[in-house]
Design a protein around this motif. Sequence first.
Motif, PDB file in Angstrom:
ATOM      1  N   THR A  92     -17.726  27.184 -29.514  1.00  0.00           N
ATOM      2  CA  THR A  92     -16.584  26.387 -29.975  1.00  0.00           C
ATOM      3  C   THR A  92     -15.751  27.234 -30.933  1.00  0.00           C
ATOM      4  O   THR A  92     -16.209  28.274 -31.412  1.00  0.00           O
ATOM      5  CB  THR A  92     -17.038  25.113 -30.721  1.00  0.00           C
ATOM      6  N   ILE A  93     -14.523  26.772 -31.207  1.00  0.00           N
ATOM      7  CA  ILE A  93     -13.729  27.434 -32.244  1.00  0.00           C
ATOM      8  C   ILE A  93     -13.928  26.688 -33.557  1.00  0.00           C
ATOM      9  O   ILE A  93     -14.328  25.515 -33.568  1.00  0.00           O
ATOM     10  CB  ILE A  93     -12.225  27.505 -31.883  1.00  0.00           C
ATOM     11  N   SER A  94     -13.638  27.357 -34.648  1.00  0.00           N
ATOM     12  CA  SER A  94     -13.740  26.748 -35.971  1.00  0.00           C
ATOM     13  C   SER A  94     -12.338  26.561 -36.537  1.00  0.00           C
ATOM     14  O   SER A  94     -11.337  26.965 -35.926  1.00  0.00           O
ATOM     15  CB  SER A  94     -14.564  27.645 -36.900  1.00  0.00           C
ATOM     16  N   ALA A  95     -12.247  25.970 -37.725  1.00  0.00           N
ATOM     17  CA  ALA A  95     -10.946  25.757 -38.366  1.00  0.00           C
ATOM     18  C   ALA A  95     -10.245  27.085 -38.635  1.00  0.00           C
ATOM     19  O   ALA A  95      -9.019  27.174 -38.601  1.00  0.00           O
ATOM     20  CB  ALA A  95     -11.137  24.978 -39.669  1.00  0.00           C
ATOM     21  N   HIS A 155     -12.129  24.438 -27.353  1.00  0.00           N
ATOM     22  CA  HIS A 155     -11.115  24.553 -28.408  1.00  0.00           C
ATOM     23  C   HIS A 155     -10.826  23.220 -29.084  1.00  0.00           C
ATOM     24  O   HIS A 155     -10.707  23.171 -30.306  1.00  0.00           O
ATOM     25  CB  HIS A 155      -9.821  25.124 -27.821  1.00  0.00           C
ATOM     26  N   TYR A 156     -10.681  22.169 -28.283  1.00  0.00           N
ATOM     27  CA  TYR A 156     -10.344  20.864 -28.856  1.00  0.00           C
ATOM     28  C   TYR A 156     -11.033  19.753 -28.072  1.00  0.00           C
ATOM     29  O   TYR A 156     -11.453  19.940 -26.926  1.00  0.00           O
ATOM     30  CB  TYR A 156      -8.825  20.615 -28.818  1.00  0.00           C
ATOM     31  N   VAL A 157     -11.077  18.595 -28.734  1.00  0.00           N
ATOM     32  CA  VAL A 157     -11.588  17.380 -28.113  1.00  0.00           C
ATOM     33  C   VAL A 157     -10.504  16.321 -28.229  1.00  0.00           C
ATOM     34  O   VAL A 157      -9.951  16.103 -29.316  1.00  0.00           O
ATOM     35  CB  VAL A 157     -12.885  16.909 -28.817  1.00  0.00           C
ATOM     36  N   LEU A 205     -10.572  19.367 -33.654  1.00  0.00           N
ATOM     37  CA  LEU A 205     -11.456  20.509 -33.454  1.00  0.00           C
ATOM     38  C   LEU A 205     -12.844  19.969 -33.134  1.00  0.00           C
ATOM     39  O   LEU A 205     -13.226  18.896 -33.597  1.00  0.00           O
ATOM     40  CB  LEU A 205     -11.503  21.369 -34.715  1.00  0.00           C
ATOM     41  N   PRO A 206     -13.634  20.668 -32.312  1.00  0.00           N
ATOM     42  CA  PRO A 206     -14.934  20.131 -31.898  1.00  0.00           C
ATOM     43  C   PRO A 206     -15.923  19.987 -33.049  1.00  0.00           C
ATOM     44  O   PRO A 206     -16.133  20.937 -33.808  1.00  0.00           O
ATOM     45  CB  PRO A 206     -15.426  21.159 -30.866  1.00  0.00           C
ATOM     46  N   ASN A 207     -16.467  18.796 -33.184  1.00  0.00           N
ATOM     47  CA  ASN A 207     -17.549  18.524 -34.129  1.00  0.00           C
ATOM     48  C   ASN A 207     -18.866  18.704 -33.367  1.00  0.00           C
ATOM     49  O   ASN A 207     -19.302  17.819 -32.630  1.00  0.00           O
ATOM     50  CB  ASN A 207     -17.421  17.099 -34.675  1.00  0.00           C
ATOM     51  N   ARG A 208     -19.480  19.859 -33.525  1.00  0.00           N
ATOM     52  CA  ARG A 208     -20.641  20.221 -32.701  1.00  0.00           C
ATOM     53  C   ARG A 208     -21.786  19.212 -32.837  1.00  0.00           C
ATOM     54  O   ARG A 208     -22.388  18.794 -31.833  1.00  0.00           O
ATOM     55  CB  ARG A 208     -21.128  21.616 -33.090  1.00  0.00           C
ATOM     56  N   HIS A 234     -25.083  15.189 -30.396  1.00  0.00           N
ATOM     57  CA  HIS A 234     -25.776  13.908 -30.595  1.00  0.00           C
ATOM     58  C   HIS A 234     -25.461  12.944 -29.456  1.00  0.00           C
ATOM     59  O   HIS A 234     -26.361  12.299 -28.909  1.00  0.00           O
ATOM     60  CB  HIS A 234     -25.354  13.292 -31.930  1.00  0.00           C
ATOM     61  N   ARG A 235     -24.176  12.878 -29.071  1.00  0.00           N
ATOM     62  CA  ARG A 235     -23.801  11.985 -27.967  1.00  0.00           C
ATOM     63  C   ARG A 235     -24.359  12.466 -26.633  1.00  0.00           C
ATOM     64  O   ARG A 235     -24.714  11.663 -25.767  1.00  0.00           O
ATOM     65  CB  ARG A 235     -22.276  11.871 -27.885  1.00  0.00           C
ATOM     66  N   ALA A 236     -24.446  13.792 -26.463  1.00  0.00           N
ATOM     67  CA  ALA A 236     -24.952  14.336 -25.201  1.00  0.00           C
ATOM     68  C   ALA A 236     -26.432  14.030 -25.021  1.00  0.00           C
ATOM     69  O   ALA A 236     -26.879  13.703 -23.912  1.00  0.00           O
ATOM     70  CB  ALA A 236     -24.719  15.843 -25.156  1.00  0.00           C
ATOM     71  N   PHE A 237     -27.200  14.111 -26.105  1.00  0.00           N
ATOM     72  CA  PHE A 237     -28.655  13.914 -26.009  1.00  0.00           C
ATOM     73  C   PHE A 237     -29.071  12.462 -26.229  1.00  0.00           C
ATOM     74  O   PHE A 237     -30.267  12.161 -26.244  1.00  0.00           O
ATOM     75  CB  PHE A 237     -29.377  14.816 -27.018  1.00  0.00           C
TER      76      PHE A 237
END
Length: 296
Positions: free
Chosen positions: A79-82, A254-256, A268-271, A276-279
């Motif tokens: 992912t990208i960061s700020a 890059h973005y959600v 920006l993606p909150n990893r 958490h939602r994926a699992f």
Amino acid sequence: EVMDEIRSLRKMFEQHLAGAAWGESARAEPVKTEMLRQMLDAGFSPRFARDLLVDLPRELNARDALGWVRNAADRSFLTISAESDIVDRGGVYALVGPTGVGKTTTTAKLAARCVLRHGASKVALVTTDGYRIGAHEQLRIYGRILGVSVHLVKDAEELKQTLFDLQHKHMVLVDTMGMSQRDRMVEEQMAMFGNSNVRCLLLLSATSPGDTLDDVIRAYNGPDLAGCILSKVDEAASLASSLDVIIRHGLRLHYVSNGQRVPEDLHLPNRAYLLHRAFKDRPDTSPHRLDGVEPG
């Protein structure tokens, strides 16, 4: 008829052996088997689950094993960061992808994000979509609201000239025509950006099944692909299949996008949140959950 009978018997025998093997695996490595069941139930692909669980330590309990699996997925998740936000870096980016994934709205969100930080004079919008009725007008309305110029181009030569005229801009965003990933025009569309220093961002819908997303990435993948944007996160029951595909193909997220509001619904993606939602395990009442001996 005899051959059909033999094939039928063979299939029954293979299923019986598979069930026995699952039972044996559950006895020998109960935690690993349970993790596999949870990942398949969540919506991850069997290949990703197998690859992730191959190094799972045997001594872990179920709770620690789930944490280990999440951390293993997190290490492979790009992912990208700020600090590396493309809005601050600037450049020329084309938003590509199949129909209905939200390219035009996401283009407007990115433009608004850039306008808020750098001003309307530093941003320009370009569209290659001269086919859909109202497509150019929709982007022009967004441009009028944001106070940025909108340009329509029809081919690679026009695009090259337009980008040359806009080279003083901090950011130029190109909205493209949506088409099926199996359309032969996809290659022509991607080739149009080949010699013009345009980086592509692939829009992936979180509501699409994993095999469809695999298809989309194979069609649009190439040296000019900078990464992807995950759209319709608010509409998806699970994020397992979309994150599975992004991780397996090594794409950088890059973005959600999680709604229609411009520019509020682009982040920006909150990893931690995404994983958490994926699992997240499916509820017991879900008709898509394997039950009892069905996993075997």
